[in-house]
Design a protein around this motif. Structure first.
Motif, mmCIF file in Angstrom:
data_model
loop_
_atom_site.group_PDB
_atom_site.id
_atom_site.type_symbol
_atom_site.label_atom_id
_atom_site.label_comp_id
_atom_site.label_asym_id
_atom_site.label_seq_id
_atom_site.Cartn_x
_atom_site.Cartn_y
_atom_site.Cartn_z
ATOM 1 N N THR A 160 0.819 -1.204 0.000
ATOM 2 C CA THR A 160 0.000 0.000 0.000
ATOM 3 C C THR A 160 0.857 1.259 0.000
ATOM 4 N N ALA A 161 2.031 1.172 0.650
ATOM 5 C CA ALA A 161 2.915 2.343 0.657
ATOM 6 C C ALA A 161 3.294 2.678 -0.777
ATOM 7 N N MET A 162 3.564 1.639 -1.565
ATOM 8 C CA MET A 162 3.946 1.854 -2.937
ATOM 9 C C MET A 162 2.783 2.483 -3.723
ATOM 10 N N ARG A 163 1.590 2.002 -3.424
ATOM 11 C CA ARG A 163 0.425 2.520 -4.119
ATOM 12 C C ARG A 163 0.160 3.974 -3.708
ATOM 13 N N ALA A 164 0.366 4.249 -2.408
ATOM 14 C CA ALA A 164 0.129 5.608 -1.926
ATOM 15 C C ALA A 164 1.056 6.583 -2.639
ATOM 16 N N ARG A 165 2.222 6.106 -3.053
ATOM 17 C CA ARG A 165 3.162 6.988 -3.743
ATOM 18 C C ARG A 165 2.920 6.991 -5.237
ATOM 19 N N ARG A 398 -15.329 7.071 0.047
ATOM 20 C CA ARG A 398 -14.611 5.872 0.452
ATOM 21 C C ARG A 398 -14.291 5.956 1.947
ATOM 22 N N LEU A 399 -14.550 4.876 2.637
ATOM 23 C CA LEU A 399 -14.352 4.890 4.080
ATOM 24 C C LEU A 399 -13.545 3.687 4.538
ATOM 25 N N VAL A 400 -12.716 3.919 5.538
ATOM 26 C CA VAL A 400 -12.087 2.823 6.270
ATOM 27 C C VAL A 400 -12.726 2.895 7.651
ATOM 28 N N VAL A 401 -13.377 1.824 8.070
ATOM 29 C CA VAL A 401 -14.160 1.872 9.304
ATOM 30 C C VAL A 401 -13.526 0.992 10.379
ATOM 31 N N LYS A 402 -13.286 1.565 11.548
ATOM 32 C CA LYS A 402 -12.780 0.774 12.662
ATOM 33 C C LYS A 402 -13.756 0.923 13.831
ATOM 34 N N ALA A 403 -14.029 -0.180 14.515
ATOM 35 C CA ALA A 403 -14.933 -0.114 15.662
ATOM 36 C C ALA A 403 -14.385 -0.992 16.768
ATOM 37 N N ASP A 404 -14.903 -0.762 17.989
ATOM 38 C CA ASP A 404 -14.378 -1.494 19.145
ATOM 39 C C ASP A 404 -14.704 -2.986 19.094
ATOM 40 N N VAL A 405 -15.932 -3.304 18.740
ATOM 41 C CA VAL A 405 -16.332 -4.714 18.731
ATOM 42 C C VAL A 405 -17.132 -5.035 17.477
ATOM 43 N N GLU A 438 -1.486 2.385 11.517
ATOM 44 C CA GLU A 438 -0.834 2.980 10.347
ATOM 45 C C GLU A 438 -1.321 2.351 9.037
ATOM 46 N N ASN A 439 -1.620 1.037 9.078
ATOM 47 C CA ASN A 439 -2.113 0.375 7.870
ATOM 48 C C ASN A 439 -3.409 0.997 7.378
ATOM 49 N N ASP A 440 -4.273 1.349 8.329
ATOM 50 C CA ASP A 440 -5.552 1.957 7.955
ATOM 51 C C ASP A 440 -5.305 3.297 7.265
ATOM 52 N N ILE A 441 -4.339 4.035 7.803
ATOM 53 C CA ILE A 441 -4.046 5.356 7.232
ATOM 54 C C ILE A 441 -3.462 5.198 5.832
ATOM 55 N N MET A 442 -2.567 4.224 5.674
ATOM 56 C CA MET A 442 -1.949 4.024 4.360
ATOM 57 C C MET A 442 -3.005 3.658 3.327
ATOM 58 N N LEU A 465 1.062 9.802 10.949
ATOM 59 C CA LEU A 465 1.034 9.458 9.531
ATOM 60 C C LEU A 465 -0.139 10.164 8.835
ATOM 61 N N ALA A 466 -1.276 10.221 9.541
ATOM 62 C CA ALA A 466 -2.466 10.864 8.966
ATOM 63 C C ALA A 466 -2.158 12.323 8.655
ATOM 64 N N GLU A 467 -1.372 12.938 9.549
ATOM 65 C CA GLU A 467 -1.027 14.339 9.331
ATOM 66 C C GLU A 467 -0.140 14.506 8.103
ATOM 67 N N THR A 468 0.894 13.654 8.002
ATOM 68 C CA THR A 468 1.804 13.826 6.867
ATOM 69 C C THR A 468 1.160 13.382 5.561
ATOM 70 N N GLU A 469 0.287 12.385 5.617
ATOM 71 C CA GLU A 469 -0.325 11.895 4.381
ATOM 72 C C GLU A 469 -1.596 12.653 4.031
ATOM 73 N N GLY A 470 -2.047 13.514 4.947
ATOM 74 C CA GLY A 470 -3.263 14.269 4.682
ATOM 75 C C GLY A 470 -4.506 13.393 4.699
ATOM 76 N N VAL A 471 -4.600 12.553 5.717
ATOM 77 C CA VAL A 471 -5.781 11.692 5.831
ATOM 78 C C VAL A 471 -6.637 12.189 6.983
ATOM 79 N N SER A 472 -7.929 12.297 6.745
ATOM 80 C CA SER A 472 -8.802 12.799 7.783
ATOM 81 C C SER A 472 -9.378 11.647 8.612
ATOM 82 N N ILE A 473 -9.271 11.802 9.942
ATOM 83 C CA ILE A 473 -9.774 10.768 10.857
ATOM 84 C C ILE A 473 -10.951 11.374 11.629
ATOM 85 N N ARG A 474 -12.052 10.666 11.705
ATOM 86 C CA ARG A 474 -13.181 11.156 12.509
ATOM 87 C C ARG A 474 -13.542 10.080 13.528
#
Ligand code: GDP
Length: 593
Positions: A160-165, A398-405, A438-442, A465-474
């Motif tokens: 994914t790092a390669m793809r992000a670049r 497009r969303l990457v979703v993380k939850a506790d359970v 970090e994987n989620d951010i990538m 990483l989110a800051e440097t890659e410009g990814v928004s986390i809510r």
């Protein structure tokens, strides 16, 4: 009812006897009897494939149709990698087939490294005398006279790092799944990374030598995540193998070539030379060493190479066996010497006409990089969504979703999917339990997605990483708030977030009791200004004690609208009397973000 009078039902690619009985409303014993009369001895928890289940169903008066697995919508994201655009511009007549580039993904300990070693070994054993391979991040093997290139940094972080670049190095993903362990969290993550990149997946069902290997169970699990084995009528090739015993490796290579044939993997060896950096390091004796994967054209010793802001004339070039090369064509990984600096893995390189040209472009890039560093990278935010949809820039969220359970993930996913409309589609690239890593951010960075978390935190590394890659986390704690936020954003009715911005501070030096009014803090404004109509916070020992409005602001007995730094004043707060000497009163305004 179907034409032959049988009731129509839908069955998945595989099903247990118990579930089949439930579906056709009969007892499992009846099913077992029918199976037995067809020569299949089974138990109640055993999986049967679709064809078998269909025969049983038919004997019970049902006509079975294969359930269509949930359609996987591939995102249309990001820029097309530069090398693909270069190839698209080449004359079709000049294009010839090149080796497919393969990467290996999968859950930890499922055997990625062992498989990469086994594949490399097969080829060495096949003829290369004394072929001691060197680790340069990629290698090439031949199968039936056809080359295949493997990237040998396993794991989706590298992919994914390669793809992000923007390089998107791999044509095919081999997903390793251990037959004794099955589909695990990182397996699902890898699948989602591959799908987001639109790279076809081929499954290596590893460790079949183990006594507790259960290939059918794994195939069933795979079908549940959208990878239906070709044996069961799907289009995912599943190759059983044992990386440890080096069994089934040839079948895997065969399958890779088969998939590659359907993909028109080609390049023009005499076209513009361009490719990707696989890895790079500084060697004390030899200077910057980089492994480059040629994606189009032919790289030659003496060429001037430009990668990001690094450049240089190639002094020497080696293949993964450490042999010197003068030329390297498409899909060939080579380790090169001659760059003036260590480039970043995943960056795209190109051959330019002269060192002078290279220097001019590198300087321009350095300047715009410095400028970009000074202005923070703009994230794709929920707030911008509506205007992007309106301008036709984006047709999906497009969303990457993380939850506790798992229990919260399911309602979140189904509510989110319900929000899709004709104008905009919700595309969930990845959903999993656990903190945001970090994987989620990538993944989000590579796909211009937003990361949303429910009752979870973002790891420190992920936030950075989110800051440097410009990814928004809510982050959310209430499901309906999350859904509501996204719904409003889709409708362009998103309330911008309000951020508190401090405009001044005052230190409490004395407290005056005034009857009927309450306590007034005698203060000195230490910085900024205190505004009569702004909001106030009481801070004690760095902790927030109270938040509210000013009831009175006086300077030299006179009411004031504002008091600037260096001046003394009396401040009264509505609903707060417990001032203490040393408290800091912060004056702030709410700004729309
Ligand atoms: P990775 O984390 O995915 O790279 O997994 P490794 O390649 O390091 O393998 C993890 C463990 O599984 C090691 O102890 C390997 O020896 C073992 N292993 C890998 N492939 C096989 C296999 O085909 N059969 C058996 N029995 N063990 C295997």
């Amino acid at each position: 009812m179907s034409e032959n009078g049988q009731k129509a039902i839908e069955l998945p690619a595989s099903i247990t006897v118990r579930d089949l009985a439930k579906t056709i409303n009969t007892s499992p014993i009846d099913i077992l009897k029918i199976l037995m009369s067809n020569g299949v001895i089974a138990n109640i928890n055993q999986l049967v494939d679709f064809d078998t289940a269909a025969i049983v169903a038919s004997e019970m008066g049902f006509e079975a149709k294969m359930e269509t697995p949930e359609e996987v919508v591939l995102p249309d994201v990001g820029e097309i990698p530069l090398w693909r655009r270069v190839i698209a511009e080449e004359a079709t007549a000049d294009l010839i087939a090149r080796a497919p580039v393969v990467t290996i993904l999968g859950h930890v300990d499922h055997g990625k490294t062992t498989l990469l070693d086994a594949i490399r070994h097969t080829d060495v054993a096949a003829g290369e005398a004394g072929g001691i391979t060197q680790h340069i991040g990629a290698y090439q093997v031949e199968h039936n006279g056809k080359p295949i290139t493997f990237l040998d940094t396993p794991g989706h972080a590298a992919f994914t790092a390669m793809r992000a670049r923007g390089a998107q190095g791999a044509d095919i993903v081999v997903l390793v799944v251990a037959a004794d362990d099955g589909v695990m969290p990182q397996t699902r993550e890898a699948i989602n990374h591959a799908k987001a990149a639109k790279v076809p997946i081929l499954v290596a069902l590893n460790k079949i030598d183990k006594a507790n290997a259960d290939p059918d169970r794994v195939k069933h699990q795979l079908s549940e995540v959208g990878l239906v084995s070709d044996e069961w009528g799907g289009d995912t090739i599943v190759v059983p193998l044992s990386a440890k015993q080096k069994k089934g490796i040839d079948d895997l290579l065969e399958a890779i070539l088969l998939v590659a044939e359907t993909m028109e993997i080609c390049a023009n060896p005499s076209g513009k030379t361009i490719g990707a950096v696989i890895e790079a390091e500084m060697d004390k004796a030899r200077g910057a060493i980089a492994t480059l994967l040629v994606q189009n054209g032919t790289l030659e010793v003496g060429d001037v190479v430009l990668v990001g802001t690094s450049l240089g004339r190639l002094k020497a070039m080696f293949d993964f066996r450490g042999r010197r090369l003068r030329k390297a064509g498409p899909a060939t990984p080579v380790s090169v010497m001659g760059l003036n600096d260590v480039p970043s893995a995943g960056d795209q390189f190109e051959v330019v006409a002269s060192e002078k040209d290279a220097r001019v472009i590198a300087t321009e890039r350095r300047q715009s990089k410095e400028k970009a560093a000074a202005t923070p990278k703009t994230a794709f935010t929920l707030e911008q969504l509506y205007s992007r949809v309106q301008s036709g820039e984006d047709k999906e969220l497009r969303l990457v979703v993380k939850a506790d359970v798992q229990g919260s993930l399911e309602p979140i996913m189904s509510s989110l999917k319900d929000l899709s409309s004709d104008d905009i589609r919700i595309n969930i690239l990845h959903a999993e339990t656990g903190n945001i890593g970090e994987n989620d951010i990538m993944l989000a960075a590579a796909s211009q997605a937003i990361v949303i978390g429910f009752s979870v935190q973002a790891d420190t590394g992920a936030r950075r990483l989110a800051e440097t890659e410009g990814v928004s986390i809510r982050l959310y704690d209430i499901i309906y708030r999350m859904i509501e936020d996204i719904e409003l954003a889709l409708k362009g009715m998103f309330e911008p977030e309000l951020r508190e911005t401090a405009i001044g501070h005052a230190e409490v030096r004395a407290i005056f009791k005034i009857s009927k009014v309450g306590n007034i803090a005698g203060c000195r404004v230490s910085d900024g200004e205190i505004h009569r109509n702004a909001h106030m916070k009481v801070l004690r020992g760095g902790q927030e004690l109270f938040k509210g409005e000013i009831s009175s602001l006086k300077r030299l007995q006179e009411s004031a609208n504002e008091v600037r730094a260096g001046f003394e004043c009396g401040i009264g707060l509505r609903g707060f009397n417990d001032f203490a000497v040393g408290d800091i009163l912060e004056c702030y305004v709410l700004q729309k973000v």
